[in-house]
Motif scaffolding. Structure first.
Motif, PDB file in Angstrom:
ATOM      1  N   GLU A 187     -20.227  20.733  -7.617  1.00 15.14           N
ATOM      2  CA  GLU A 187     -20.373  19.663  -6.628  1.00 15.14           C
ATOM      3  C   GLU A 187     -20.170  18.291  -7.273  1.00 15.14           C
ATOM      4  O   GLU A 187     -19.531  17.410  -6.686  1.00 15.14           O
ATOM      5  N   ALA A 188     -20.690  18.096  -8.476  1.00 13.77           N
ATOM      6  CA  ALA A 188     -20.474  16.819  -9.152  1.00 13.77           C
ATOM      7  C   ALA A 188     -18.986  16.565  -9.340  1.00 13.77           C
ATOM      8  O   ALA A 188     -18.511  15.439  -9.163  1.00 13.77           O
ATOM      9  N   PHE A 189     -18.229  17.623  -9.697  1.00 14.39           N
ATOM     10  CA  PHE A 189     -16.785  17.473  -9.844  1.00 14.39           C
ATOM     11  C   PHE A 189     -16.134  17.136  -8.504  1.00 14.39           C
ATOM     12  O   PHE A 189     -15.302  16.225  -8.418  1.00 14.39           O
ATOM     13  N   SER A 190     -16.472  17.861  -7.459  1.00 12.79           N
ATOM     14  CA  SER A 190     -15.841  17.637  -6.156  1.00 12.79           C
ATOM     15  C   SER A 190     -16.119  16.238  -5.636  1.00 12.79           C
ATOM     16  O   SER A 190     -15.218  15.557  -5.121  1.00 12.79           O
ATOM     17  N   LEU A 191     -17.358  15.784  -5.755  1.00 15.70           N
ATOM     18  CA  LEU A 191     -17.686  14.424  -5.324  1.00 15.70           C
ATOM     19  C   LEU A 191     -16.888  13.391  -6.108  1.00 15.70           C
ATOM     20  O   LEU A 191     -16.383  12.413  -5.550  1.00 15.70           O
ATOM     21  N   LEU A 192     -16.758  13.628  -7.411  1.00 13.89           N
ATOM     22  CA  LEU A 192     -15.978  12.708  -8.231  1.00 13.89           C
ATOM     23  C   LEU A 192     -14.516  12.691  -7.810  1.00 13.89           C
ATOM     24  O   LEU A 192     -13.890  11.631  -7.728  1.00 13.89           O
ATOM     25  N   ALA A 193     -13.972  13.868  -7.524  1.00 15.59           N
ATOM     26  CA  ALA A 193     -12.570  13.951  -7.109  1.00 15.59           C
ATOM     27  C   ALA A 193     -12.341  13.176  -5.810  1.00 15.59           C
ATOM     28  O   ALA A 193     -11.360  12.421  -5.690  1.00 15.59           O
ATOM     29  N   TYR A 194     -13.231  13.333  -4.841  1.00 18.39           N
ATOM     30  CA  TYR A 194     -13.075  12.628  -3.568  1.00 18.39           C
ATOM     31  C   TYR A 194     -13.326  11.123  -3.724  1.00 18.39           C
ATOM     32  O   TYR A 194     -12.634  10.300  -3.105  1.00 18.39           O
ATOM     33  N   LEU A 195     -14.303  10.755  -4.541  1.00 21.95           N
ATOM     34  CA  LEU A 195     -14.584   9.333  -4.739  1.00 21.95           C
ATOM     35  C   LEU A 195     -13.440   8.654  -5.472  1.00 21.95           C
ATOM     36  O   LEU A 195     -13.025   7.542  -5.113  1.00 21.95           O
ATOM     37  N   GLU A 196     -12.903   9.317  -6.486  1.00 26.30           N
ATOM     38  CA  GLU A 196     -11.763   8.770  -7.215  1.00 26.30           C
ATOM     39  C   GLU A 196     -10.553   8.600  -6.295  1.00 26.30           C
ATOM     40  O   GLU A 196      -9.883   7.562  -6.322  1.00 26.30           O
ATOM     41  N   LYS A 197     -10.280   9.609  -5.477  1.00 21.68           N
ATOM     42  CA  LYS A 197      -9.137   9.512  -4.560  1.00 21.68           C
ATOM     43  C   LYS A 197      -9.355   8.377  -3.551  1.00 21.68           C
ATOM     44  O   LYS A 197      -8.414   7.658  -3.201  1.00 21.68           O
ATOM     45  N   SER A 198     -10.589   8.201  -3.098  1.00 20.75           N
ATOM     46  CA  SER A 198     -10.889   7.110  -2.164  1.00 20.75           C
ATOM     47  C   SER A 198     -10.612   5.752  -2.803  1.00 20.75           C
ATOM     48  O   SER A 198     -10.083   4.840  -2.160  1.00 20.75           O
ATOM     49  N   CYS A 199     -10.964   5.613  -4.070  1.00 18.09           N
ATOM     50  CA  CYS A 199     -10.713   4.356  -4.775  1.00 18.09           C
ATOM     51  C   CYS A 199      -9.218   4.127  -4.969  1.00 18.09           C
ATOM     52  O   CYS A 199      -8.719   3.010  -4.763  1.00 18.09           O
ATOM     53  N   GLN A 200      -8.502   5.169  -5.354  1.00 15.28           N
ATOM     54  CA  GLN A 200      -7.055   5.048  -5.524  1.00 15.28           C
ATOM     55  C   GLN A 200      -6.390   4.641  -4.218  1.00 15.28           C
ATOM     56  O   GLN A 200      -5.515   3.767  -4.188  1.00 15.28           O
ATOM     57  N   LEU A 201      -6.810   5.266  -3.117  1.00 14.85           N
ATOM     58  CA  LEU A 201      -6.231   4.959  -1.813  1.00 14.85           C
ATOM     59  C   LEU A 201      -6.495   3.502  -1.429  1.00 14.85           C
ATOM     60  O   LEU A 201      -5.612   2.820  -0.891  1.00 14.85           O
ATOM     61  N   GLN A 202      -7.700   3.011  -1.723  1.00 11.67           N
ATOM     62  CA  GLN A 202      -8.023   1.635  -1.362  1.00 11.67           C
ATOM     63  C   GLN A 202      -7.146   0.639  -2.121  1.00 11.67           C
ATOM     64  O   GLN A 202      -6.652  -0.336  -1.541  1.00 11.67           O
ATOM     65  N   ILE A 203      -6.942   0.884  -3.404  1.00  5.81           N
ATOM     66  CA  ILE A 203      -6.070   0.007  -4.187  1.00  5.81           C
ATOM     67  C   ILE A 203      -4.650   0.037  -3.613  1.00  5.81           C
ATOM     68  O   ILE A 203      -3.996  -1.001  -3.470  1.00  5.81           O
ATOM     69  N   ASP A 204      -4.166   1.230  -3.268  1.00 10.79           N
ATOM     70  CA  ASP A 204      -2.834   1.356  -2.685  1.00 10.79           C
ATOM     71  C   ASP A 204      -2.736   0.597  -1.363  1.00 10.79           C
ATOM     72  O   ASP A 204      -1.758  -0.120  -1.108  1.00 10.79           O
ATOM     73  N   ALA A 205      -3.748   0.771  -0.502  1.00 10.98           N
ATOM     74  CA  ALA A 205      -3.710   0.128   0.808  1.00 10.98           C
ATOM     75  C   ALA A 205      -3.761  -1.394   0.686  1.00 10.98           C
ATOM     76  O   ALA A 205      -3.037  -2.119   1.376  1.00 10.98           O
ATOM     77  N   LEU A 206      -4.599  -1.889  -0.205  1.00  9.30           N
ATOM     78  CA  LEU A 206      -4.717  -3.337  -0.376  1.00  9.30           C
ATOM     79  C   LEU A 206      -3.453  -3.941  -0.972  1.00  9.30           C
ATOM     80  O   LEU A 206      -3.129  -5.110  -0.714  1.00  9.30           O
ATOM     81  N   SER A 207      -2.733  -3.156  -1.763  1.00  7.81           N
ATOM     82  CA  SER A 207      -1.526  -3.686  -2.399  1.00  7.81           C
ATOM     83  C   SER A 207      -0.340  -3.732  -1.438  1.00  7.81           C
ATOM     84  O   SER A 207       0.689  -4.331  -1.761  1.00  7.81           O
ATOM     85  N   GLY A 208      -0.484  -3.130  -0.256  1.00 10.75           N
ATOM     86  CA  GLY A 208       0.625  -3.098   0.689  1.00 10.75           C
ATOM     87  C   GLY A 208       0.876  -4.406   1.404  1.00 10.75           C
ATOM     88  O   GLY A 208       1.928  -4.593   2.018  1.00 10.75           O
ATOM     89  N   GLY A 209      -0.101  -5.313   1.370  1.00 11.64           N
ATOM     90  CA  GLY A 209       0.095  -6.624   1.966  1.00 11.64           C
ATOM     91  C   GLY A 209       0.029  -6.650   3.477  1.00 11.64           C
ATOM     92  O   GLY A 209       0.390  -7.652   4.108  1.00 11.64           O
ATOM     93  N   GLN A 210      -0.436  -5.558   4.101  1.00 15.43           N
ATOM     94  CA  GLN A 210      -0.531  -5.494   5.555  1.00 15.43           C
ATOM     95  C   GLN A 210      -1.998  -5.510   5.992  1.00 15.43           C
ATOM     96  O   GLN A 210      -2.901  -5.171   5.219  1.00 15.43           O
ATOM     97  N   GLU A 211      -2.236  -5.898   7.249  1.00 15.05           N
ATOM     98  CA  GLU A 211      -3.590  -5.882   7.784  1.00 15.05           C
ATOM     99  C   GLU A 211      -4.085  -4.435   7.833  1.00 15.05           C
ATOM    100  O   GLU A 211      -3.353  -3.519   8.231  1.00 15.05           O
ATOM    101  N   LEU A 212      -5.325  -4.219   7.432  1.00 14.95           N
ATOM    102  CA  LEU A 212      -5.871  -2.863   7.345  1.00 14.95           C
ATOM    103  C   LEU A 212      -6.484  -2.434   8.674  1.00 14.95           C
ATOM    104  O   LEU A 212      -7.141  -3.214   9.365  1.00 14.95           O
ATOM    105  N   GLN A 213      -6.273  -1.179   8.996  1.00 14.99           N
ATOM    106  CA  GLN A 213      -6.860  -0.571  10.191  1.00 14.99           C
ATOM    107  C   GLN A 213      -8.038   0.298   9.751  1.00 14.99           C
ATOM    108  O   GLN A 213      -7.886   1.184   8.915  1.00 14.99           O
TER     109      GLN A 213
END
Length: 254
Positions: A187-213
């Motif tokens: 479970e510690a691994f799975s939570l880390l995997a999902y949290l890491e992916k969430s952080c990566q996605l946020q950086i990607d979304a913010l770098s797109g320069g578009q208004e966020l939904q």
């Protein structure tokens, strides 16, 4: 001849069957963190309780994560006494963080802390983790924050760290990195995997320069409650992850 990690004598006959099983799982966790690129040279740390003992397992500070084996893990008690060493010293910041969570949360069996690029980037953003996707909604109102106090060498920080974590299983250490706390290693691994992916996605979304939904707060909470029903995580994916490691390099089991 190229330098290689020293061979560590197997401790299989020195520990219980239950401890050995945890050692294999935790060594696998280290190898997976290395495989997915979440490691930070010899920094950061993962831990797990020793069943039936007032002690936990931590990495030997000096081995890379892709070198760690079940036998090389250090057994340490909550007073910072090494009970069974892996040939290297203990990461003292690791002791501070993991002894805090494991002693303060009896429901937690395994703890992970990373310094990934995306995790550290989100830890530096004032608004923290945003509800941008189904993946990040798992953590909606379910991720804690701990303010940066410097390198975690002051044992007095433990009370504040566990106080900020509260009943959550995920925490963002401000200006530092990520932490997850699971009822099992998987479970510690799975939570880390999902949290890491969430952080990566946020950086990607913010770098797109578009208004966020973003979904409404009501939808966010509804989705988070749906994910709550799946807890604890990890049991479905873990056997396949171990098979992956066995195909790559089964020496984590040594």
């Amino acid at each position: 001849m190229p330098d290689t990690a020293p061979l560590v004598k197997s401790v299989r006959k020195q520990v219980s069957d239950e401890e050995w099983a945890v050692r294999v799982d935790l060594a696998a966790f280290y190898r997976l963190v290395a495989h997915y690129g979440w490691d930070d040279l010899t920094a950061t740390h993962l831990s797990a309780r020793v069943p039936g003992e007032d002690a936990f397992l931590l990495n030997p500070h000096g081995l890379f994560f892709d070198e760690i084996t079940a036998s090389s893990l250090v057994k340490i008690d909550y007073d910072n006494n090494v009970l069974l060493d892996g040939g290297y010293p203990v990461n003292q910041a690791g002791f501070t963080i993991h002894s805090a969570v494991l002693s303060g949360r009896p429901d937690v069996f395994s703890v992970a802390h990373t310094h990934t690029r995306a995790g550290m980037a989100i830890s530096a953003q004032k608004n923290g983790l945003l509800p941008l996707s189904q993946t990040s909604l798992r953590f909606y109102n379910r991720v804690a924050y701990h303010e940066y106090e410097g390198v975690a060498l002051d044992h007095s920080e433990r009370d504040r760290l566990i106080g900020h974590l509260g009943t959550h299983k995920a925490m963002i250490l401000r200006n530092h990195g990520l932490l997850t706390a699971g009822e099992s290693v998987s479970e510690a691994f799975s939570l880390l995997a999902y949290l890491e992916k969430s952080c990566q996605l946020q950086i990607d979304a913010l770098s797109g320069g578009q208004e966020l939904q973003m979904p409404t707060p009501e939808v966010c909470e509804h989705t988070a409650q749906q994910f709550d029903k799946f807890s604890p995580l990890g049991s479905r994916d873990w056997p396949g992850l171990l098979r992956k490691l066995d195909r790559m390099d089964p020496s984590f089991r040594d």
